[in-house]
Write an enzyme that holds these catalytic residues in place. Structure first.
Site, mmCIF file in Angstrom:
data_model
loop_
_atom_site.group_PDB
_atom_site.id
_atom_site.type_symbol
_atom_site.label_atom_id
_atom_site.label_comp_id
_atom_site.label_asym_id
_atom_site.label_seq_id
_atom_site.Cartn_x
_atom_site.Cartn_y
_atom_site.Cartn_z
ATOM 1 N N GLY A 67 0.773 -1.347 0.102
ATOM 2 C CA GLY A 67 -0.142 0.241 -0.440
ATOM 3 C C GLY A 67 0.687 1.457 -0.178
ATOM 4 O O GLY A 67 0.221 2.619 -0.440
ATOM 5 N N HIS A 75 6.969 7.339 5.673
ATOM 6 C CA HIS A 75 6.804 7.534 6.988
ATOM 7 C C HIS A 75 5.837 6.850 7.521
ATOM 8 O O HIS A 75 5.490 5.998 7.089
ATOM 9 C CB HIS A 75 5.188 9.032 6.070
ATOM 10 C CG HIS A 75 5.021 7.373 4.650
ATOM 11 N ND1 HIS A 75 5.420 7.682 3.252
ATOM 12 C CD2 HIS A 75 3.630 7.640 4.897
ATOM 13 C CE1 HIS A 75 4.908 6.829 2.631
ATOM 14 N NE2 HIS A 75 3.637 6.798 3.786
HETATM 15 P P1 5GP Z 1 1.580 5.832 1.841
HETATM 16 O O1 5GP Z 1 0.092 5.474 0.882
HETATM 17 O O2 5GP Z 1 2.140 5.919 0.702
HETATM 18 O O3 5GP Z 1 1.037 4.611 2.696
HETATM 19 O O4 5GP Z 1 0.719 6.746 1.890
HETATM 20 C C1 5GP Z 1 0.132 7.872 1.585
HETATM 21 C C2 5GP Z 1 0.053 9.470 2.353
HETATM 22 O O5 5GP Z 1 -0.004 10.374 1.758
HETATM 23 C C3 5GP Z 1 -1.791 8.358 1.694
HETATM 24 O O6 5GP Z 1 -2.559 8.391 3.281
HETATM 25 C C4 5GP Z 1 -1.945 9.827 1.218
HETATM 26 O O7 5GP Z 1 -3.864 10.280 1.714
HETATM 27 C C5 5GP Z 1 -1.298 10.729 1.704
HETATM 28 N N1 5GP Z 1 -0.530 12.254 0.866
HETATM 29 C C6 5GP Z 1 -1.238 12.457 -0.952
HETATM 30 N N2 5GP Z 1 -0.562 13.228 -1.280
HETATM 31 C C7 5GP Z 1 -0.365 14.292 -0.281
HETATM 32 C C8 5GP Z 1 -0.568 15.458 -0.026
HETATM 33 O O8 5GP Z 1 -0.139 16.301 -1.045
HETATM 34 N N3 5GP Z 1 -0.646 15.973 1.107
HETATM 35 C C9 5GP Z 1 -0.828 15.009 2.098
HETATM 36 N N4 5GP Z 1 -1.539 16.165 3.423
HETATM 37 N N5 5GP Z 1 -0.811 14.201 2.005
HETATM 38 C C10 5GP Z 1 -0.924 13.093 1.341
#
Ligand code: 5GP
Ligand code: ZN
Length: 112
Positions: free
Chosen positions: A91, A98
């Site tokens: 995911g 992060h």
């Molecule tokens: P991953 O899917 O990689 O575990 O988490 C990435 C997270 O970054 C997702 O929950 C997504 O909603 C968040 N995200 C993606 N683009 C942005 C953005 O431009 N600003 C913020 N605040 N969150 C973001």
């Protein structure tokens, strides 16, 4: 990294709703929250994911967990989940390390 979304957020090139910042890390609310409280904590140094954590860069991970504990206390989070997705199948969509902090609703186990 110039083409990394989260590096751009740290640099202020893309706006974000900041929760906390220090020399080593940055915390901000997720743009697509999956719980009533959902923020992300990231190292300021670009690290691709947990899979790129080494003995050399690992101290920032410990620092991030201390920050998470502090922020959770300040925000009054009594129960919460910390998640880090590694790789697309798990995911991960942004390839800058992060930690999601999710709170405020019942959660299931195992995660989907
Ligand atoms: P991953 O899917 O990689 O575990 O988490 C990435 C997270 O970054 C997702 O929950 C997504 O909603 C968040 N995200 C993606 N683009 C942005 C953005 O431009 N600003 C913020 N605040 N969150 C973001
Ligand atoms: Zn980055």
């Amino acid at each position: 990294m110039s083409d990394c979304l989260f590096c751009k957020i740290i640099a202020g090139e893309i706006p974000s709703n900041k929760v906390y910042e220090d020399d080593l890390c940055y915390a901000f609310y997720d743009i697509d929250p999956q719980a009533p409280t959902h923020f992300l904590v990231i190292p300021k140094a670009h690290i691709q994911s947990v899979s790129a954590v080494t003995e050399e860069n690992a101290p920032v991970v410990g620092h991030i967990f201390a920050v998470i504990a502090k922020l959770a206390g300040e925000l009054g989070l009594e129960s919460y989940r910390v998640v880090s997705n590694i790789g697309a199948q798990a995911g991960q969509s942004v390839f800058h390390l992060h930690f999601h902090v999710l709170s405020g609703r019942d959660m299931t186990w195992p995660p989907g």
